[in-house]
Scaffold this motif. Structure first.
Motif, PDB file in Angstrom:
ATOM      1  N   LEU A  57      45.020  43.265  31.965  1.00  8.49           N
ATOM      2  CA  LEU A  57      45.286  42.667  33.271  1.00  8.49           C
ATOM      3  C   LEU A  57      44.846  41.200  33.301  1.00  8.49           C
ATOM      4  O   LEU A  57      45.501  40.367  33.945  1.00  8.49           O
ATOM      5  N   LYS A  58      43.782  40.857  32.600  1.00 10.21           N
ATOM      6  CA  LYS A  58      43.346  39.459  32.531  1.00 10.21           C
ATOM      7  C   LYS A  58      44.442  38.588  31.910  1.00 10.21           C
ATOM      8  O   LYS A  58      44.739  37.488  32.395  1.00 10.21           O
ATOM      9  N   ILE A  59      45.030  39.058  30.832  1.00  6.91           N
ATOM     10  CA  ILE A  59      46.083  38.281  30.170  1.00  6.91           C
ATOM     11  C   ILE A  59      47.276  38.104  31.103  1.00  6.91           C
ATOM     12  O   ILE A  59      47.791  36.988  31.283  1.00  6.91           O
ATOM     13  N   ALA A  60      47.728  39.189  31.715  1.00  6.48           N
ATOM     14  CA  ALA A  60      48.898  39.122  32.587  1.00  6.48           C
ATOM     15  C   ALA A  60      48.638  38.245  33.805  1.00  6.48           C
ATOM     16  O   ALA A  60      49.487  37.425  34.197  1.00  6.48           O
ATOM     17  N   ALA A  61      47.472  38.403  34.417  1.00  6.15           N
ATOM     18  CA  ALA A  61      47.140  37.603  35.599  1.00  6.15           C
ATOM     19  C   ALA A  61      47.029  36.122  35.237  1.00  6.15           C
ATOM     20  O   ALA A  61      47.471  35.254  36.006  1.00  6.15           O
ATOM     21  N   THR A  62      46.455  35.829  34.090  1.00  4.35           N
ATOM     22  CA  THR A  62      46.333  34.434  33.651  1.00  4.35           C
ATOM     23  C   THR A  62      47.700  33.782  33.500  1.00  4.35           C
ATOM     24  O   THR A  62      47.944  32.673  33.995  1.00  4.35           O
ATOM     25  N   MET A  95      46.909  37.232  44.531  1.00  2.00           N
ATOM     26  CA  MET A  95      45.481  37.009  44.774  1.00  2.00           C
ATOM     27  C   MET A  95      44.681  38.309  44.895  1.00  2.00           C
ATOM     28  O   MET A  95      43.583  38.412  44.330  1.00  2.00           O
ATOM     29  N   PRO A  96      45.159  39.339  45.624  1.00  2.00           N
ATOM     30  CA  PRO A  96      44.412  40.614  45.597  1.00  2.00           C
ATOM     31  C   PRO A  96      44.325  41.194  44.182  1.00  2.00           C
ATOM     32  O   PRO A  96      43.331  41.842  43.830  1.00  2.00           O
ATOM     33  N   MET A  97      45.352  40.954  43.379  1.00  2.00           N
ATOM     34  CA  MET A  97      45.332  41.418  41.994  1.00  2.00           C
ATOM     35  C   MET A  97      44.247  40.701  41.199  1.00  2.00           C
ATOM     36  O   MET A  97      43.522  41.324  40.411  1.00  2.00           O
ATOM     37  N   LEU A  98      44.137  39.391  41.405  1.00  2.00           N
ATOM     38  CA  LEU A  98      43.090  38.630  40.729  1.00  2.00           C
ATOM     39  C   LEU A  98      41.710  39.112  41.176  1.00  2.00           C
ATOM     40  O   LEU A  98      40.797  39.269  40.352  1.00  2.00           O
ATOM     41  N   ALA A  99      41.559  39.368  42.465  1.00  2.00           N
ATOM     42  CA  ALA A  99      40.289  39.895  42.977  1.00  2.00           C
ATOM     43  C   ALA A  99      39.979  41.254  42.352  1.00  2.00           C
ATOM     44  O   ALA A  99      38.832  41.537  41.975  1.00  2.00           O
ATOM     45  N   SER A 100      40.988  42.094  42.239  1.00  2.00           N
ATOM     46  CA  SER A 100      40.797  43.412  41.619  1.00  2.00           C
ATOM     47  C   SER A 100      40.405  43.270  40.159  1.00  2.00           C
ATOM     48  O   SER A 100      39.572  44.035  39.643  1.00  2.00           O
ATOM     49  N   ASN A 101      41.012  42.291  39.472  1.00  2.51           N
ATOM     50  CA  ASN A 101      40.687  42.067  38.065  1.00  2.51           C
ATOM     51  C   ASN A 101      39.196  41.761  37.899  1.00  2.51           C
ATOM     52  O   ASN A 101      38.524  42.280  36.999  1.00  2.51           O
ATOM     53  N   TYR A 102      38.680  40.915  38.768  1.00  2.00           N
ATOM     54  CA  TYR A 102      37.248  40.615  38.732  1.00  2.00           C
ATOM     55  C   TYR A 102      36.416  41.864  39.059  1.00  2.00           C
ATOM     56  O   TYR A 102      35.403  42.146  38.404  1.00  2.00           O
ATOM     57  N   ALA A 103      36.848  42.608  40.067  1.00  2.00           N
ATOM     58  CA  ALA A 103      36.113  43.823  40.439  1.00  2.00           C
ATOM     59  C   ALA A 103      36.088  44.814  39.276  1.00  2.00           C
ATOM     60  O   ALA A 103      35.037  45.404  38.957  1.00  2.00           O
ATOM     61  N   PHE A 104      37.229  44.991  38.616  1.00  2.00           N
ATOM     62  CA  PHE A 104      37.312  45.926  37.492  1.00  2.00           C
ATOM     63  C   PHE A 104      36.447  45.459  36.325  1.00  2.00           C
ATOM     64  O   PHE A 104      35.877  46.283  35.597  1.00  2.00           O
ATOM     65  N   HIS A 105      36.386  44.150  36.127  1.00  2.00           N
ATOM     66  CA  HIS A 105      35.583  43.600  35.032  1.00  2.00           C
ATOM     67  C   HIS A 105      34.132  44.073  35.140  1.00  2.00           C
ATOM     68  O   HIS A 105      33.556  44.584  34.172  1.00  2.00           O
ATOM     69  N   PHE A 106      33.560  43.924  36.324  1.00  2.00           N
ATOM     70  CA  PHE A 106      32.153  44.300  36.492  1.00  2.00           C
ATOM     71  C   PHE A 106      31.974  45.817  36.493  1.00  2.00           C
ATOM     72  O   PHE A 106      30.960  46.323  35.998  1.00  2.00           O
ATOM     73  N   ILE A 153      41.166  28.259  44.368  1.00  2.00           N
ATOM     74  CA  ILE A 153      40.343  28.231  43.145  1.00  2.00           C
ATOM     75  C   ILE A 153      40.909  29.168  42.075  1.00  2.00           C
ATOM     76  O   ILE A 153      40.218  29.538  41.132  1.00  2.00           O
ATOM     77  N   ALA A 154      42.186  29.522  42.223  1.00  5.39           N
ATOM     78  CA  ALA A 154      42.792  30.490  41.306  1.00  5.39           C
ATOM     79  C   ALA A 154      42.803  29.982  39.868  1.00  5.39           C
ATOM     80  O   ALA A 154      42.566  30.746  38.927  1.00  5.39           O
ATOM     81  N   ARG A 155      43.080  28.686  39.690  1.00  8.23           N
ATOM     82  CA  ARG A 155      43.102  28.141  38.330  1.00  8.23           C
ATOM     83  C   ARG A 155      41.729  28.302  37.661  1.00  8.23           C
ATOM     84  O   ARG A 155      41.628  28.739  36.511  1.00  8.23           O
ATOM     85  N   GLU A 156      40.683  27.961  38.379  1.00  6.77           N
ATOM     86  CA  GLU A 156      39.331  28.074  37.828  1.00  6.77           C
ATOM     87  C   GLU A 156      38.970  29.532  37.540  1.00  6.77           C
ATOM     88  O   GLU A 156      38.305  29.834  36.542  1.00  6.77           O
ATOM     89  N   LEU A 157      39.426  30.434  38.393  1.00 11.98           N
ATOM     90  CA  LEU A 157      39.089  31.849  38.214  1.00 11.98           C
ATOM     91  C   LEU A 157      39.741  32.427  36.965  1.00 11.98           C
ATOM     92  O   LEU A 157      39.106  33.207  36.235  1.00 11.98           O
ATOM     93  N   VAL A 158      41.000  32.080  36.701  1.00 12.64           N
ATOM     94  CA  VAL A 158      41.628  32.605  35.480  1.00 12.64           C
ATOM     95  C   VAL A 158      41.120  31.869  34.249  1.00 12.64           C
ATOM     96  O   VAL A 158      40.984  32.473  33.171  1.00 12.64           O
ATOM     97  N   ASP A 159      40.803  30.576  34.391  1.00 20.17           N
ATOM     98  CA  ASP A 159      40.227  29.855  33.246  1.00 20.17           C
ATOM     99  C   ASP A 159      38.881  30.452  32.846  1.00 20.17           C
ATOM    100  O   ASP A 159      38.491  30.394  31.674  1.00 20.17           O
ATOM    101  N   ALA A 160      38.168  31.025  33.824  1.00 25.88           N
ATOM    102  CA  ALA A 160      36.856  31.614  33.544  1.00 25.88           C
ATOM    103  C   ALA A 160      36.961  32.866  32.677  1.00 25.88           C
ATOM    104  O   ALA A 160      35.954  33.305  32.107  1.00 25.88           O
ATOM    105  N   PHE A 161      38.165  33.439  32.567  1.00 30.30           N
ATOM    106  CA  PHE A 161      38.342  34.549  31.630  1.00 30.30           C
ATOM    107  C   PHE A 161      38.172  34.064  30.195  1.00 30.30           C
ATOM    108  O   PHE A 161      37.957  34.867  29.285  1.00 30.30           O
TER     109      PHE A 161
END
Length: 703
Positions: A360-365, A398-409, A666-674
């Protein structure tokens, strides 16, 4: 009512009367149009001077949170990022081992085997040792190789987690001494032969038989009918030399039937000659053929016709057979032995949940970087705007990106619990990890599968180009929802464990750590909702993490209490199985609700633990969006039980949209943080330097 009347009625409800051309209503219309233009492009249609234009243009670019990508990335990485970088760098240095876009099934299989051997022998990555010494490091390696080629990730999982893991976890010292080095260096490629043509999730129903012959001191492995053929067995079609075969252990006895079924056990069965690689006598191997995805994995079907193996090839940790045919076990019943056997195999589910987050990180990025790059339409006579500036696109991604972070932790937490379980062998922790891994594997893989299609659609026609990866990611990942346990079956296991914990509470028993909130929920959350708090709609209240957790846990508690009542009621007439089936959808919803509660709790913990204030503020924003999005998606449940009043529901909806907009900034920064290098994402439209995306894309097709 004609069309004019319908139109009149609609506008009347919105307090705008189109037919009334008086100055007041024209002014209202003008203001609304102006606001819409400002939302799309924050510039006034008629500005008095250049200074005003400059001010508004700068204001549109102000970020409420100044995110330092490097700092956030370091917090996200975890302690085993270095091993992932080693994997990435190895494959980047070996272009000959990178999977091309167009490759035949047979070539892909051979390449996948070369990739596995290469990363182990040349790259110095020894996953099997990590399985023993540090499971967290092993899962980090599997995620990294899966980013290179998902087939490689699965093939590595078959070799080390399934085949190797069965030898380690179900065998004893004699098996580890004999097979460890060969499994570790891939001299002994192996299979995990559990699933049969007629039986997948119901492992206790498998039909393959292992009969003990006391005369020769051997087990005889037989496939009694076509339904018992081992099916979808990874590594079987081409490369495997051994298989861990799950079969019913049959012992000769003097009872009336003449046999004794000791239940499902695991046996090491050689399937090919070590030198010639020819199929051994009595073993039949067929190729399962081309699949929807993962064609680098050689899935095959196995039939056994009186294949004899030494008695020592029984993986005897939970049950053994002596030379004279006597059966011994530290566990008194078939069910307990079966539960212990499966309990040792949860590592596969942990790995799938962890790897699915990586997919999901790859696809969202890729999708988010492209959505920031691609411009389309806009106000008349003004520059086009990026498609991520559209509210509809924000709502998709954006909810998908938020979920990606939630799933990560949540996945990191699962790996930590699994590692702790492997060290302590604590019974309570084993049950907790078994259920948590089942729930997270099911929930995360299902969500990722849906999200991959959304990411493809969000990139329009360019998302359909194979080079931009959505097709292969979607096809390769799709089976994650099925293997290591069908997701629907796994959610039922979660629901069953919840009900068991619910019963324990009323019997005065203790609750496992993950379920602690249920101790209070039956008393606190099931009381009548406070009529004041059901109407609170302030942003501070809605973004308060105590409110968010309470909302998630209240829903779970209501679902748990109501399904317990329903099951009790229906079991009187339908029996336990009939009652379970009657309440099945309710049970699945309960399981998903509980898993969402766990995910949110772990995300909140991660936010609070973040040492950098700016990163913590960014994570808090993303966490709020995850919570609000989930509450809004199930707002009907909260409304039906009067937990949320109509005005509060409306406020939740508005806040969700606002948070989507804020996260977009801040979406660019959030995916770059992957911190995924371009040579890992490998999609021209998803390059980190977005200005180079189109040039890379056009170069790919030959310009």
């Amino acid at each position: 009512m004609d069309n004019n009347q319908i139109g009149q009625s609609f506008w009347d409800k919105g307090n705008i009367n189109i037919a009334n051309n008086d100055e007041e209503h024209e002014e209202k219309m003008s203001r609304r149009i102006q606001k819409l233009n400002l939302h799309l492009n924050p510039q006034l249609p008629f500005c008095p001077n250049e200074e005003t234009i400059h001010f508004l243009d700068c204001a549109s670019r102000i970020r409420t949170i100044d995110v330092e990508t490097k700092v956030l990335s370091e917090y996200m990485r975890g302690k085993h990022w270095d091993i992932q970088e080693r994997v990435y760098e190895y494959f980047n240095s070996r272009p000959d081992l990178q999977t091309p876009l167009e490759i035949s099934k047979d070539d892909h299989r051979e390449l996948c085997m070369k990739q596995l051997v290469g990363v182990v022998r040349e790259g110095g990555i020894r996953p099997f040792r990590y399985v023993v010494e540090d499971p967290a490091k092993y899962f980090a390696v599997v995620e990294a190789v899966g980013s290179v080629d998902m087939s490689l990730g699965i093939k590595m999982g078959v070799q080390y987690s399934l085949w190797g893991g069965s030898v380690l976890n179900l065998g004893t010292k004699k098996h580890r001494d004999k097979f460890f080095d060969g499994i570790d260096n891939v001299d002994y490629p192996g299979c995990f032969a559990m699933t049969e043509l007629h039986h997948g999730s119901n492992v206790q129903g498998i039909q393959t038989i292992a009969t003990f012959d006391p005369i020769t001191d051997e087990f005889i492995i037989n496939t009694p009918n076509d339904g018992a053929i081992k099916w979808w067995i990874g590594n079987a079609a081409v490369h495997g030399k051994f298989a861990t075969v799950f079969a019913k252990l049959i012992l000769p006895t003097h009872d009336t039937k003449g046999i004794s079924d000791m239940g499902v056990h695991a046996f090491i069965v050689p399937i090919r000659d070590m030198k010639s690689h020819k199929t051994l006598p009595g073993v039949e191997i067929q190729d399962c053929g081309h699949k929807v995805g993962l064609n680098g994995v050689d899935n095959g079907a196995l039939r056994f016709r009186s294949v004899r193996i030494p008695r020592d090839n029984l993986l005897n940790r939970f049950g053994d057979v002596s030379r004279d045919g006597k059966y011994t076990s530290s566990l008194p019943t078939i069910n307990k032995r079966f539960a212990a056997t499966l309990g040792e195999l949860v590592g596969g589910r942990v790995g799938l949940a962890y790897s699915s987050v990586g997919v999901l990180k790859i696809a969202a990025t890729i999708a988010i970087r492209y959505s920031l790059l691609r411009q389309q339409f806009g106000p008349p006579k003004q520059p086009e705007i990026s498609i991520l500036d559209y509210q509809s696109h924000q709502h998709k991604l954006m909810p998908m990106l938020a979920s990606n972070y939630a799933f990560h932790f949540a996945a990191l937490h699962l790996v930590e619990k699994y590692s702790e379980m492997k060290k302590s062998h604590d019974e309570e922790l084993i049950g907790d990890v078994h259920t948590l891994s089942a729930g997270l594997k099911s929930y995360i893989t299902s969500y990722t599968a849906k999200s991959l299609s959304i990411c493809r659609e969000a990139c329009g026609g360019h998302g359909y180009a194979a080079v931009n990866r959505f097709g292969s990611l979607r096809n390769d990942h799709d089976i994650f929802q099925t293997f290591e346990g069908d997701n629907t079956v796994l959610l039922q296991q979660v629901a069953g464990y919840l009900l068991k914990q619910y019963q324990e509470k009323f019997k005065g028993g203790t609750l496992a750590v993950t379920w602690n909130y249920l101790r209070e929920s039956m008393n606190t959350y099931l009381s009548q909702p406070n009529p004041v708090t059901t109407r609170w709609e302030g942003e501070d209240h809605l973004r308060n993490q105590n409110f968010q957790l309470d909302a998630f846990r209240y829903r779970t508690s209501r679902l748990l209490q109501s399904v317990a009542v329903r099951l009790r009621k229906h079991s009187k007439n339908l029996g336990s199985f009939g009652a379970w089936n009657r309440c099945l959808n309710h049970l699945l919803t309960l399981a998903e609700s509980h898993i969402e509660s766990v995910i949110l709790a772990k995300f909140i913990d991660a936010v609070r633990s973040c040492p950098d204030p700016n990163s913590r503020a960014a994570l808090k924003l993303v966490c709020d969006l995850y919570a609000m999005d989930r509450i809004w998606n199930d707002i009907g449940t909260y409304r039906n039980v009067d937990y949320v009043a109509p005005n509060k529901a409306k406020a939740i909806h508005k806040l969700t949209e606002y948070l989507c907009f804020q996260v977009k900034n801040i979406a660019r920064e959030l995916v770059d943080a992957f911190d995924l290098p371009d040579y890992v994402t490998r999609a021209p439209i998803g390059m980190q330097a977005t200005e180079e995306a189109y040039s890379n894309y056009t170069q790919f097709v030959g310009f």
